[in-house]
Design an enzyme around this catalytic site. Structure first.
Site, PDB file in Angstrom:
ATOM      1  N   HIS A  17       0.845  -1.210   0.000  1.00 22.96           N
ATOM      2  CA  HIS A  17       0.000   0.000   0.000  1.00 22.96           C
ATOM      3  C   HIS A  17       0.877   1.255   0.000  1.00 22.96           C
ATOM      4  O   HIS A  17       0.612   2.210  -0.727  1.00 22.96           O
ATOM      5  CB  HIS A  17      -0.872   0.055   1.265  1.00 22.96           C
ATOM      6  CG  HIS A  17      -1.876  -1.047   1.400  1.00 22.96           C
ATOM      7  ND1 HIS A  17      -2.000  -1.807   2.537  1.00 22.96           N
ATOM      8  CD2 HIS A  17      -2.813  -1.517   0.539  1.00 22.96           C
ATOM      9  CE1 HIS A  17      -2.976  -2.686   2.387  1.00 22.96           C
ATOM     10  NE2 HIS A  17      -3.483  -2.551   1.174  1.00 22.96           N
ATOM     11  N   LYS A  41     -16.764  -6.921   5.797  1.00 21.00           N
ATOM     12  CA  LYS A  41     -15.741  -7.787   6.386  1.00 21.00           C
ATOM     13  C   LYS A  41     -15.603  -7.396   7.864  1.00 21.00           C
ATOM     14  O   LYS A  41     -15.843  -6.257   8.218  1.00 21.00           O
ATOM     15  CB  LYS A  41     -14.370  -7.560   5.728  1.00 21.00           C
ATOM     16  CG  LYS A  41     -14.329  -7.791   4.232  1.00 21.00           C
ATOM     17  CD  LYS A  41     -12.925  -7.463   3.714  1.00 21.00           C
ATOM     18  CE  LYS A  41     -12.894  -7.274   2.209  1.00 21.00           C
ATOM     19  NZ  LYS A  41     -11.635  -6.699   1.715  1.00 21.00           N
TER      20      LYS A  41
END
Ligand code: PNS
Length: 160
Positions: A17, A41
């Site tokens: 990331h 999630k």
């Protein structure tokens, strides 16, 4: 003035990331890293914890802001004058889902485009889920996440 958004779950942030964030920040005037609040999630880290961890590791990038958002990405992007959505592509397996998202977002908001950065080869295999799994079994995650983040991951796993 180009404002970009790099959206994701970031549960937790990884070197993969960070690589995308640095490269996207160099291409935009302002880069918003958008942490999705409720995506169905069950995350390991709360939204605030994910935002804080990202802020910790992007503090040296002056045009990067980390914020959380809920609801549709295109709505949040529109409200923040975003013209480009940035996503990282690790492998061909990411492609179908990413293309579908980009096309759907473009139908909903034609003025906002998605660009894909191919993840550096060093991080092509890397995912937040794998990092969490390795840490759960006490493995070494120092090659995958910044050291401050690694400490938070081990602390969180030991709390649970
Ligand atoms: O890191 P992730 O989990 O792959 O990121 C997925 C994310 C946050 C980019 C995606 O789920 C998203 O944009 N969610 C917001 C809701 C939305 O706009 N859904 C329609 C996308 S087609």
């Amino acid at each position: 003035m180009i404002t970009g958004i790099y959206p994701g779950s970031f549960d937790p942030v990884t070197f993969g990331h960070l690589d995308v964030i640095k490269r996207a920040a160099a291409m935009t005037d302002r880069l918003i890293v958008g942490v999705l609040k409720n995506n169905g999630k069950t995350p390991l880290f709360s939204t605030d914890e994910r935002v804080n961890m990202l802020q910790e590791v992007t503090g040296d990038l002056s045009n990067v802001e980390v914020v959380s958002f809920s609801g549709l990405l295109v709505d949040f992007a529109r409200e923040n004058n975003v013209s480009v959505i940035v996503r990282g592509l690790r492998a061909v397996t990411d492609f179908e889902y990413e293309l579908m998202m980009a096309q759907t977002n473009r139908v909903m908001e034609p003025s906002i485009d998605t660009i894909f950065l191919s993840t550096s080869l060093d991080y092509a295999y890397l995912s937040s889920s794998m990092v969490k799994e390795i840490a759960t079994y006490g493995g070494d995650i120092s090659k995958f996440v910044p050291s401050v983040t690694a400490k938070r991951i081990y602390d969180k796993i030991n709390q649970n």
